[in-house]
Write a protein that holds these residues in place. Structure first.
Motif, short mmCIF file in Angstrom:
data_model
loop_
_atom_site.label_atom_id
_atom_site.label_comp_id
_atom_site.label_asym_id
_atom_site.label_seq_id
_atom_site.Cartn_x
_atom_site.Cartn_y
_atom_site.Cartn_z
N CYS A 153 -47.65 69.57 18.72
CA CYS A 153 -46.95 70.82 18.46
C CYS A 153 -46.02 70.66 17.27
O CYS A 153 -45.34 69.64 17.14
CB CYS A 153 -46.16 71.20 19.70
SG CYS A 153 -45.37 72.79 19.55
N TYR B 250 -48.71 80.25 22.15
CA TYR B 250 -47.38 80.49 21.57
C TYR B 250 -47.37 81.93 21.03
O TYR B 250 -48.26 82.29 20.23
CB TYR B 250 -47.16 79.48 20.44
CG TYR B 250 -45.77 79.52 19.86
CD1 TYR B 250 -44.70 78.92 20.53
CD2 TYR B 250 -45.52 80.18 18.65
CE1 TYR B 250 -43.42 78.97 19.99
CE2 TYR B 250 -44.25 80.22 18.11
CZ TYR B 250 -43.19 79.61 18.79
OH TYR B 250 -41.93 79.65 18.26
N VAL C 41 -41.99 67.83 23.46
CA VAL C 41 -43.42 67.72 23.16
C VAL C 41 -43.73 67.24 21.74
O VAL C 41 -44.55 66.33 21.55
CB VAL C 41 -44.17 69.02 23.51
CG1 VAL C 41 -45.57 69.05 22.90
CG2 VAL C 41 -44.28 69.15 25.02
N PRO C 42 -43.08 67.80 20.72
CA PRO C 42 -43.41 67.30 19.37
C PRO C 42 -43.13 65.80 19.20
O PRO C 42 -43.75 65.15 18.37
CB PRO C 42 -42.50 68.13 18.46
CG PRO C 42 -42.18 69.36 19.25
CD PRO C 42 -42.11 68.91 20.68
N ARG D 80 -37.36 79.67 18.56
CA ARG D 80 -38.65 80.33 18.79
C ARG D 80 -38.89 81.28 17.62
O ARG D 80 -37.97 81.95 17.17
CB ARG D 80 -38.62 81.11 20.11
CG ARG D 80 -38.29 80.25 21.33
CD ARG D 80 -39.44 79.50 21.88
NE ARG D 80 -40.48 80.34 22.44
CZ ARG D 80 -41.59 79.86 22.99
NH1 ARG D 80 -41.81 78.54 23.04
NH2 ARG D 80 -42.50 80.66 23.49
N GLN E 22 -39.99 82.23 27.56
CA GLN E 22 -38.82 81.33 27.76
C GLN E 22 -37.53 82.08 28.04
O GLN E 22 -36.82 81.75 28.99
CB GLN E 22 -38.62 80.37 26.59
CG GLN E 22 -39.86 79.63 26.11
CD GLN E 22 -40.49 78.69 27.13
OE1 GLN E 22 -39.97 78.50 28.22
NE2 GLN E 22 -41.64 78.12 26.80
N ASN F 202 -43.85 73.23 16.52
CA ASN F 202 -42.87 74.31 16.64
C ASN F 202 -41.44 73.84 16.78
O ASN F 202 -40.52 74.56 16.42
CB ASN F 202 -43.24 75.21 17.82
CG ASN F 202 -44.43 76.10 17.49
OD1 ASN F 202 -44.57 76.55 16.36
ND2 ASN F 202 -45.28 76.32 18.45
N PHE F 203 -41.26 72.68 17.35
CA PHE F 203 -39.91 72.15 17.54
C PHE F 203 -38.95 73.14 18.18
O PHE F 203 -37.88 73.42 17.64
CB PHE F 203 -39.34 71.60 16.22
CG PHE F 203 -40.05 70.35 15.76
CD1 PHE F 203 -39.68 69.11 16.27
CD2 PHE F 203 -41.12 70.42 14.88
CE1 PHE F 203 -40.35 67.95 15.87
CE2 PHE F 203 -41.80 69.27 14.48
CZ PHE F 203 -41.41 68.04 14.98
N CYS F 204 -39.33 73.68 19.31
CA CYS F 204 -38.36 74.43 20.12
C CYS F 204 -37.24 73.43 20.42
O CYS F 204 -37.51 72.26 20.71
CB CYS F 204 -38.99 74.90 21.42
SG CYS F 204 -40.38 76.00 21.16
N GLN G 92 -51.36 72.13 23.59
CA GLN G 92 -49.93 72.43 23.75
C GLN G 92 -49.60 73.75 23.07
O GLN G 92 -48.69 74.46 23.47
CB GLN G 92 -49.07 71.33 23.12
CG GLN G 92 -48.64 70.27 24.09
CD GLN G 92 -49.68 69.18 24.23
OE1 GLN G 92 -50.40 68.89 23.29
NE2 GLN G 92 -49.75 68.60 25.39
N TYR H 253 -35.32 72.72 22.78
CA TYR H 253 -35.17 72.09 24.10
C TYR H 253 -36.28 71.09 24.39
O TYR H 253 -36.22 70.35 25.36
CB TYR H 253 -35.20 73.16 25.22
CG TYR H 253 -36.39 74.10 25.09
CD1 TYR H 253 -37.64 73.75 25.56
CD2 TYR H 253 -36.25 75.33 24.45
CE1 TYR H 253 -38.73 74.58 25.40
CE2 TYR H 253 -37.34 76.17 24.29
CZ TYR H 253 -38.57 75.79 24.77
OH TYR H 253 -39.64 76.61 24.59
N CYS H 254 -37.32 71.06 23.55
CA CYS H 254 -38.61 70.51 23.98
C CYS H 254 -38.93 69.13 23.41
O CYS H 254 -38.77 68.89 22.21
CB CYS H 254 -39.70 71.50 23.59
SG CYS H 254 -41.30 71.06 24.28
FE1 SF4 Z 1 -44.33 73.27 21.54
FE2 SF4 Z 1 -44.34 74.73 23.75
FE3 SF4 Z 1 -42.53 72.80 23.44
FE4 SF4 Z 1 -42.35 74.94 21.99
S1 SF4 Z 1 -42.21 74.84 24.23
S2 SF4 Z 1 -42.16 72.86 21.23
S3 SF4 Z 1 -44.49 75.49 21.67
S4 SF4 Z 1 -44.73 72.59 23.60
#
Ligand code: SF4
Ligand code: 5AD
Length: 447
Positions: free
Chosen positions: A165, A248, A174-175, A287, A275, A167-169, A209, A171-172
């Motif tokens: 991902c 997304y 995942v990236p 976002r 979210q 997007n670098f939200c 993702q 809080y997240c």
């Molecule tokens: Fe990526 Fe989803 Fe996390 Fe946003 S919430 S960074 S879109 S995985």
């Protein structure tokens, strides 16, 4: 290659569907070595925890499970049996060397992009050529190219088409745990889809993702989007139902929306996380959409297919979230009337921007807001389920039900359903009349 038949493995999976998919691929790697599935960890020569780092609770749970696995390893050692303990997935990527410090009895740790090495790693440890191994390499080479062919385990299969991902939200994690976005080439996806269909899948859930930012290359090197891929997958005869997750909002385009109108095989259910319903919070979350953008997309989706049922993820108690912000979330729920949803208290994740933002919300407030939100979400979900009573729906039976003689499956809307049904209907799509409903499941009669 040595054969390890007689040996057994046990994989425990935490977290998202991508982890479920990865665990399936790991299981087939081990089975190709001759290992069989164990019914419990104590019976396994190889115990693997495929972990999730998305919230603190999930991440911490792994360490208590690992502690229990260590006890098993010691008990088995007393009986002269070796046990390999492995950790895979996002906790490995995030903790890196720390994992071997916190749990020194772990034999190997592979990040989510590295588990294609499982065979070689397990073999080296079995043969005592390698004592300990940690691999959290993040390089761009695709793990999918290194994995043997996937095959169906049942009527419904996951198929990873995209990973990572960008997007670098705020809080997240995942990236940082799954890396930047990569899309598998169209032909690779279609080959796997055909193979899954040939081995018994009638439903495919395309995973990523950020699945709708899919941009894989076709055979001529041209980049193709998710809408194109959905159309191609829909051409496969054996595949009767298609889903994709997780999307997304800012990447939902008109072509994708059109698929919900034109592709009969695409199920009338979409998981589209918002979210928060507050623009101020969405902005702090980084976002790339506002609440109105989101509501407009939902409106268009409903125009494309009036039957579509929406699902979402919500975070309450994000830093700086006021009562008014929270009410905006409640307002979105009342507008969209989700048929299913997942909601969480904000969890501070080390290394993410939001973890160090001002205005962290007290646990008590988070808890109260989550309760209010969940009560409302459950009421809509229950209402939707109750409205299903009397209708006949196409159910894909995926496993045995709670009671003898029952099978469990899912409706097009992802509702869980139990019905009295002959085992011959397993992995088949069958018309079922809904007779009863609660918040989390339906009962029905095969017609
Ligand atoms: Fe990526 Fe989803 Fe996390 Fe946003 S919430 S960074 S879109 S995985
Ligand atoms: N705290 C709480 N929930 C989170 N999610 C992601 N990161 C966090 C966090 N730090 C939720 C989001 C996402 C889902 C998979 O998990 O709602 O969509």
């Amino acid at each position: 290659m040595a054969n390890y038949s007689g040996k057994k493995y046990y994989i425990k999976t935490f977290g998202c569907q991508m982890n479920v998919y990865d665990s399936g691929r790991m299981a087939s790697l081990l089975e190709a070595m001759g290992l069989a599935k164990a019914s419990e960890p104590a019976a396994a020569d190889v115990i693997i925890f495929n972990t999730c780092h998305i919230r603190e609770k999930a991440a911490e749970k792994v360490f208590s499970d690992l502690g229990r696995a260590y006890l098993i390893k010691q008990e088995r050692a007393e009986k002269g049996k070796d046990t390999i303990i492995g950790v895979t997935g996002c906790v490995v990527q995030a903790e890196d060397e720390e994992i071997l410090k916190r749990a020194p009895y772990v034999d190997f740790a592979l990040g989510p992009l590295r588990y294609f090495r499982l065979r070689e790693v397990v073999q080296e440890i079995f043969d005592k050529r390698e004592a300990k191994l940690l691999d959290t390499d993040f390089s761009a080479e695709s793990k999918f190219d290194r994995l043997p062919e996937n095959k169906a385990e049942g009527g419904c299969s996951y198929l990873a088409i995209q990973e990572g991902c960008n997007n670098f939200c705020t809080y997240c994690v995942v990236p940082y745990t799954r890396g930047i976005e990569m899309s598998r080439p169209v032909e690779d996806v279609l080959k796997e889809a055909r193979r899954l269909a040939e081995t018994g899948s009638v439903e495919l859930n395309l995973l990523g993702q950020n699945v709708n930012s899919y941009h894989g290359e076709d055979a001529s090197g041209r980049e193709r989007n998710l809408a194109y891929l959905l159309n191609k997958v829909a051409e496969i005869d054996g595949i009767k139902r298609i889903r994709y997750t997780t999307s997304y909002p800012a990447d939902v385009d008109d072509e994708l929306i059109r698929c919900h109108k034109e592709l009969d095989k695409l199920m009338p259910y979409l998981h589209l996380p918002i979210q928060s319903g507050s623009d101020a919070v969405l902005k702090k979350m980084n976002r790339r959409h506002t609440r109105d953008d989101y509501l407009r997309i939902v409106e268009k989706l409903k125009e494309a297919n009036p039957d579509i049922g929406m699902s979402s993820d919500f975070i309450v108690g994000f830093p700086g979230e006021t009562d008014d912000d929270f009410q905006q979330t409640i307002d979105v729920v009342n507008r969209v009337k989700y048929i299913q949803a997942f909601s969480f208290k904000y969890s501070r994740r080390p290394g993410t921007p939001a973890a160090v933002m001002d205005g962290q919300i007290e646990e008590k407030v988070k808890k109260e807001r989550l309760q209010v939100l969940q009560d409302l979400l459950f009421s809509y979900q229950t209402q939707f389920n109750k409205n299903s009573i009397g209708k006949t729906m196409q159910v894909l039976f995926e496993g045995r039900g709670r009671h003898r003689g029952q099978l469990a499956g899912r409706t097009p809307y992802m509702q869980n359903l139990h019905a009295k049904a002959d085992i011959s209907l397993l992995n088949k799509i069958v018309d079922v009349r809904i007779t009863d409903a609660s918040t989390n499941s339906l009962s029905g009669e095969v017609v």
